[in-house]
Enzyme design. Structure first.
Site, PDB file in Angstrom:
ATOM      1  N   HIS A  91       0.825  -1.212   0.000  1.00 47.91           N
ATOM      2  CA  HIS A  91       0.000   0.000   0.000  1.00 47.91           C
ATOM      3  C   HIS A  91       0.856   1.258   0.000  1.00 47.91           C
ATOM      4  O   HIS A  91       0.371   2.340  -0.316  1.00 47.91           O
ATOM      5  CB  HIS A  91      -1.026  -0.016   1.142  1.00 47.91           C
ATOM      6  CG  HIS A  91      -0.517   0.381   2.485  1.00 47.91           C
ATOM      7  ND1 HIS A  91      -0.185  -0.522   3.473  1.00 47.91           N
ATOM      8  CD2 HIS A  91      -0.282   1.600   3.020  1.00 47.91           C
ATOM      9  CE1 HIS A  91       0.210   0.134   4.552  1.00 47.91           C
ATOM     10  NE2 HIS A  91       0.169   1.417   4.298  1.00 47.91           N
ATOM     11  N   ASP A 149      -0.175  -7.521   1.814  1.00 51.54           N
ATOM     12  CA  ASP A 149       0.381  -6.169   1.694  1.00 51.54           C
ATOM     13  C   ASP A 149       1.920  -6.214   1.675  1.00 51.54           C
ATOM     14  O   ASP A 149       2.580  -5.828   2.644  1.00 51.54           O
ATOM     15  CB  ASP A 149      -0.147  -5.347   2.888  1.00 51.54           C
ATOM     16  CG  ASP A 149       0.000  -3.865   2.690  1.00 51.54           C
ATOM     17  OD1 ASP A 149       0.486  -3.457   1.631  1.00 51.54           O
ATOM     18  OD2 ASP A 149      -0.379  -3.112   3.616  1.00 51.54           O
ATOM     19  N   SER A 243       3.955   2.347   8.293  1.00 56.40           N
ATOM     20  CA  SER A 243       3.656   1.289   7.324  1.00 56.40           C
ATOM     21  C   SER A 243       4.905   0.846   6.584  1.00 56.40           C
ATOM     22  O   SER A 243       5.744   1.672   6.230  1.00 56.40           O
ATOM     23  CB  SER A 243       2.664   1.797   6.270  1.00 56.40           C
ATOM     24  OG  SER A 243       1.392   1.913   6.829  1.00 56.40           O
TER      25      SER A 243
END
Ligand code: NAG
Ligand code: NAG
Length: 292
Positions: A91, A149, A243
């Site tokens: 992402h 992811d 992230s």
């Protein structure tokens, strides 16, 4: 720690001995043993694994405790897994404008560290997110989550890994992680939801939760995710910009890639559960792309 345990044990042993002959195994003590304890008892309390993980050596700066952690683009983290390869979250390719990484530093603004341009990005073929990632509010969704992811970034030029401030993390291939395992995490993400990235690297100790606790959120699927939470007294959690950063085990291997946080759309509340892409699930794909 060790000497404390010994003292505590001795105090107990004295107390037990004083209680009478019903207690076997503890040799009768003629004198209290506060200063000198029988060798036998001491051995019984020795920790069989006194090895301290490099990650836990608090005398070292964070970037040396996490020598595989990098800033990926401008708004994500990543993990060095080979001299030309960074593992991050798929992402991040939606949000991060950068096409480079910064490694070997604990500050992204003071000019230290090593920059490398990214040659090519590889998104995991099964990666998916809903459109709500870009605007959860307008969909009335509180919880955002991603599947598979994973992102691999191939660098134009290799990093010179010295094993001290720049190191490749071994890739975890064990799916089985029991709840309670201590793991660590370092990144440059925001302190609060909606804030900008922090220039200073921060690190936190986390605890892996059993699959059953992770499934508190219906978005969790143990097939490609694992989850962890902060420990008392700080109950750290991840936030925007963390992230892609790696979840690092005691042995220094990367077992997870930070993907989403409980109530991600609104806050980064202390104690919130952090969800990671389970690296072992992507092991074959990583091998296929990188040869590592
Ligand atoms: C950041 O890195 C520098 C150079 O390695 C070190 O002197 C400093 O203590 C580090 N700071 C933190 C907060 O880790
Ligand atoms: C959690 O689920 C994964 C995927 O099904 C499995 O491989 C792993 O063994 C489970 N972990 C535990 C501790 O049961």
């Amino acid at each position: 720690m060790y000497s404390k345990a010994v003292v505590v044990f001795c105090v107990c042993a004295c107390a037990l001995a004083a209680a009478g002959p019903r207690v076997n195994r503890v040799e009768p003590l003629t004198k209290p043993c506060f200063s000198k304890c029988p060798e036998l008892n001491v051995r019984a309390f020795k920790d069989p694994t006194p090895v301290v993980s490099p990650r836990d050596d608090l005398t070292k700066p964070i970037n040396e405790r996490y020598p595989s952690a990098v800033l990926f683009g401008r708004t994500c983290g990543g993990t060095i897994i080979g001299d030309k390869w960074i593992l991050s979250a798929a992402h991040c390719s939606l949000f991060t404008s950068g096409r480079d990484i910064l490694a070997g530093t604990n500050n992204t603004e003071d000019g230290t560290g090593i920059r490398r341009r990214v040659k090519k990005l590889y998104v995991h073929p099964r990666f998916s997110v809903g459109p709500y990632w870009l605007n959860a509010d307008s969909y009335g969704i509180k919880q955002v989550a991603a599947r598979w992811d994973f992102l691999l970034a191939e660098l134009e030029e290799p990093l010179e890994l010295d094993g001290k401030i720049l190191a490749a993390a071994p890739i975890d291939d064990i799916a089985e992680h029991q709840g309670g395992e201590t793991v660590g995490f370092a990144g440059f993400g925001a302190e609060q939801h909606g804030d900008v990235m922090r220039p200073d690297e921060h690190a936190m100790d986390l605890e892996v939760l059993p699959n059953s606790s992770c499934s508190k959120l219906i978005e969790f699927d143990p097939q490609d995710m694992l989850c962890a939470t902060g420990r008392p007294p700080r109950y750290d959690t991840a936030c925007n910009g963390d992230s892609g950063s790696g979840l690092i085990s005691d042995s220094g291997s990367v077992i997870g890639v930070a993907s989403w946080v409980e109530n991600d759309a609104f806050e980064c509340k202390n104690g919130a559960i952090i969800y990671f892409s389970r690296v072992s699930a992507a092991r074959d794909w990583i091998k296929q792309i990188t040869g590592i």
